[in-house]
Scaffold this active site. Structure first.
Site, short mmCIF file in Angstrom:
data_model
loop_
_atom_site.label_atom_id
_atom_site.label_comp_id
_atom_site.label_asym_id
_atom_site.label_seq_id
_atom_site.Cartn_x
_atom_site.Cartn_y
_atom_site.Cartn_z
N CYS A 78 0.97 -1.69 0.15
CA CYS A 78 0.18 0.30 0.12
C CYS A 78 0.95 0.95 -0.44
O CYS A 78 0.10 1.98 -0.46
CB CYS A 78 -0.99 0.01 0.95
SG CYS A 78 -0.59 0.49 2.99
N HIS B 159 -2.78 -0.11 6.70
CA HIS B 159 -2.88 0.13 5.69
C HIS B 159 -3.16 1.08 5.26
O HIS B 159 -3.96 2.40 6.42
CB HIS B 159 -4.15 -1.34 4.93
CG HIS B 159 -4.71 -0.56 4.16
ND1 HIS B 159 -3.43 -1.86 2.69
CD2 HIS B 159 -5.39 -1.15 3.30
CE1 HIS B 159 -4.20 -1.69 1.50
NE2 HIS B 159 -5.30 -0.47 1.53
N HIS C 126 -5.17 2.09 -3.46
CA HIS C 126 -4.96 1.37 -2.64
C HIS C 126 -4.46 0.26 -3.32
O HIS C 126 -5.20 -0.38 -4.23
CB HIS C 126 -5.35 0.63 -1.51
CG HIS C 126 -6.84 0.31 -0.94
ND1 HIS C 126 -6.58 -0.72 -0.31
CD2 HIS C 126 -8.23 0.30 -2.19
CE1 HIS C 126 -7.61 -1.65 -1.07
NE2 HIS C 126 -8.53 -0.64 -1.38
#
Length: 166
Positions: free
Chosen positions: A75, A126, A138
């Site tokens: 990410c 994340h 993402h």
């Protein structure tokens, strides 16, 4: 339950070695302006366009822990690549580092290009790039580079904060 585990976010931090959808404060319909090499923030419409182009180029690239290239992104690797290519900005490498920089933004004041962070397995690990409405882009562990809804079943209860890198 298995699906939730598959969707789990990236662990781009170096391993020791129910909010409502946000109000949109972007003006993605503003007239385009020439930005050239002038100082100052990129207009929101240009930010959307640039980030969308980067996303389309990398959509579907597989997730790879520690990945920072088109062969595979985690990410933060994807975020860093998108900011470098689309906005000519250089961000820290890991999610943990990103959490310590930029400035905190209330969820109801999100703008395109803000980073959104999520709690996965008890930690903020994340992140994605807010694209307006309730959408963010993402690198997902399950499908690679993708676009998701902040209010989606998996993500809505995991949002923790947003940060802006002006």
């Amino acid at each position: 339950m298995l699906w939730a585990l598959v969707l789990a976010g990236c662990a781009s931090q170096q391993p020791q070695v129910s909010p409502q959808p946000p109000s949109v404060t972007t003006d993605i319909h503003a007239p385009r302006t020439e930005t050239g090499n002038t100082a100052g923030p990129v207009p929101q419409s240009a930010t959307v366009d640039r980030l969308r182009q980067v996303f389309e180029r990398y959509q579907g690239v597989p997730y790879q822990y520690g990945g920072t290239t088109p062969k595979g992104f985690d990410c933060s690797g994807f975020i860093r690549q998108a900011f470098a290519e689309g906005l000519d900005r250089h961000l820290p490498r890991t999610t943990r580092q990103m959490l310590t920089e930029g400035r905190s933004v209330p969820q109801d004041q999100l703008r395109v290009g803000d980073l959104v962070f999520f709690n996965i397995r008890g930690r903020e690990q994340h992140a994605g790039i807010y694209m307006g409405g309730d959408r963010f882009i993402h690198a997902s562990t399950s499908v690679g580079v993708t676009e998701s809804s902040l209010n989606g079943l998996y993500w809505r209860g995991r949002f923790t904060q947003a940060r802006r890198f002006d």
